[in-house]
Design a protein around this motif. Structure first.
Motif, short mmCIF file in Angstrom:
data_model
loop_
_atom_site.label_atom_id
_atom_site.label_comp_id
_atom_site.label_asym_id
_atom_site.label_seq_id
_atom_site.Cartn_x
_atom_site.Cartn_y
_atom_site.Cartn_z
N THR A 23 0.50 -1.22 -0.20
CA THR A 23 0.02 0.25 0.11
C THR A 23 1.06 1.28 0.10
OG1 THR A 23 -1.68 -1.31 1.28
CG2 THR A 23 -1.77 1.04 1.20
N GLU A 24 2.11 0.96 0.59
CA GLU A 24 2.78 2.20 0.53
C GLU A 24 3.82 2.46 -0.79
OE1 GLU A 24 7.11 2.72 2.48
OE2 GLU A 24 5.92 1.71 4.57
N LEU A 25 3.70 1.68 -0.98
CA LEU A 25 4.69 2.20 -2.83
C LEU A 25 3.70 1.91 -3.34
CD1 LEU A 25 6.53 -1.30 -2.58
CD2 LEU A 25 7.81 0.57 -2.15
N GLU A 45 7.94 19.13 -16.41
CA GLU A 45 8.10 17.99 -16.90
C GLU A 45 7.68 16.74 -15.68
OE1 GLU A 45 9.94 15.92 -19.36
OE2 GLU A 45 9.55 18.24 -20.49
N PRO A 46 6.95 16.20 -16.52
CA PRO A 46 6.29 15.18 -15.49
C PRO A 46 7.70 14.62 -14.55
CG PRO A 46 6.08 14.66 -17.43
CD PRO A 46 6.60 15.72 -17.72
N ILE A 47 6.98 13.80 -14.15
CA ILE A 47 7.86 13.17 -12.89
C ILE A 47 8.11 11.71 -13.06
CG2 ILE A 47 8.96 12.59 -10.75
CD1 ILE A 47 7.76 14.89 -9.70
N GLU A 48 9.38 11.20 -13.15
CA GLU A 48 9.23 9.14 -13.78
C GLU A 48 8.49 8.74 -12.55
OE1 GLU A 48 12.18 7.53 -16.28
OE2 GLU A 48 12.79 7.37 -14.61
N THR A 49 7.41 7.99 -13.23
CA THR A 49 6.76 7.29 -12.00
C THR A 49 8.08 5.79 -12.06
OG1 THR A 49 5.01 5.79 -13.01
CG2 THR A 49 4.27 7.99 -11.85
N LYS A 50 7.47 5.35 -10.67
CA LYS A 50 8.24 4.34 -10.22
C LYS A 50 7.25 2.48 -10.67
CE LYS A 50 11.48 6.11 -6.78
NZ LYS A 50 11.78 6.17 -5.69
N ASN A 51 7.72 1.67 -10.75
CA ASN A 51 7.72 0.07 -10.66
C ASN A 51 8.09 -0.32 -9.82
OD1 ASN A 51 5.68 0.80 -13.49
ND2 ASN A 51 8.02 1.08 -14.03
N TYR A 52 7.03 -1.77 -9.46
CA TYR A 52 8.02 -2.74 -8.75
C TYR A 52 7.30 -3.61 -8.66
CZ TYR A 52 9.03 1.20 -5.24
OH TYR A 52 9.26 2.36 -5.09
N LEU A 53 8.55 -5.00 -8.17
CA LEU A 53 7.98 -6.24 -8.30
C LEU A 53 8.12 -7.11 -7.19
CD1 LEU A 53 6.34 -9.01 -9.92
CD2 LEU A 53 8.60 -9.32 -10.80
#
Length: 241
Positions: A23-25, A45-53
């Motif tokens: 939920t935090e991520l 400029e937009p900020i890059e969004t992160k991805n996690y697995l």
């Protein structure tokens, strides 16, 4: 579009703790997307969004999705305590399922704007990664129309067996929750529920199908590669999470 995905193997973790971490991520990615809308309006400029697995293994737990029925849990509180199993109602799709040792639980927390904005395709890709992984271990698996997850036995098979359950949540094209692949899971725990609300179909594991225990790390490595290929992810590992 940021295809970089941070892989974290978080080992054995109680369900509630893993849910809080997910939920935090998830919330942080959603927050970035909301901030990006403001930035776009200001011409920035937009900020890059992160991805996690995340890969994790949970102690014995039953989880009930928001569309599920509580009567699909066949144990009362006393029965849960006797079996040392926790129970949670959660915010993913799907009905009731079991998580426990010997199972690979995968939580992709992805901004689908970085990949493709199609939930149906997202679920099919998760299923395909599992199907390809099982094939690499000599197990033929597939889909059954109208049912999520991965199954052994074709649609008209008198004994189709579910080997991988799925349930996801998305908001603003950000995903959480995911899949649970039975590798060496103790199948007796599925006897205390109506798995995924389906009473007439069995549950199985890689160990049960092959007749011997399977190396979890090997399965994880193969599965991670198939996910990376299908989603065109650039996976990197963070040792300091």
């Amino acid at each position: 579009m940021n295809k970089k995905v941070e892989f974290q193997h978080i080992g054995k973790m109680p369900y509630a703790k893993a849910w809080d971490y997910q939920t935090e991520l998830f919330d942080a990615i959603v927050q970035t997307k909301l901030e990006n809308r403001k930035r776009t309006d200001r011409g920035e400029e937009p900020i890059e969004t992160k991805n996690y697995l995340l890969f994790v293994e949970h102690p014995h737990v039953y989880t009930l999705g928001k569309s599920g029925k509580e009567e699909h849990l066949l144990l009362d509180q006393q029965g849960l305590e006797k079996e040392h199993v926790e129970f949670f109602k959660i915010n993913r799709g799907g009905d009731i399922t079991y998580h426990g040792p010997g199972q690979i639980v995968g939580y992709p927390i992805l901004d689908l704007d970085n990949f493709f904005t199609d939930i149906h395709k997202y679920l099919r890709f998760l299923e395909e990664a599992i199907i390809l992984t099982l094939a690499d271990f000599g197990i033929k698996a597939g889909r059954i129309d109208g049912l999520t997850g991965v199954w052994i036995g074709e649609e008209n098979d008198p004994n189709p067996r579910k080997i991988c359950a799925m349930g996801v949540k998305t908001s603003r094209w950000v995903t959480m929750h995911g899949f649970a692949l039975n590798v060496n899971a103790d199948l007796k725990f599925f006897g205390n529920i109506v798995p995924c609300g389906i009473s007439d179909k069995a549950v199985t594991s890689m160990e049960h199908e092959l007749g011997h225990a399977v190396n979890m790390q090997e399965v994880e490595a193969v599965l991670k590669n198939h996910l990376a290929t299908l989603f065109e992810m650039e996976i990197f590992e963070n040792q300091n999470h």
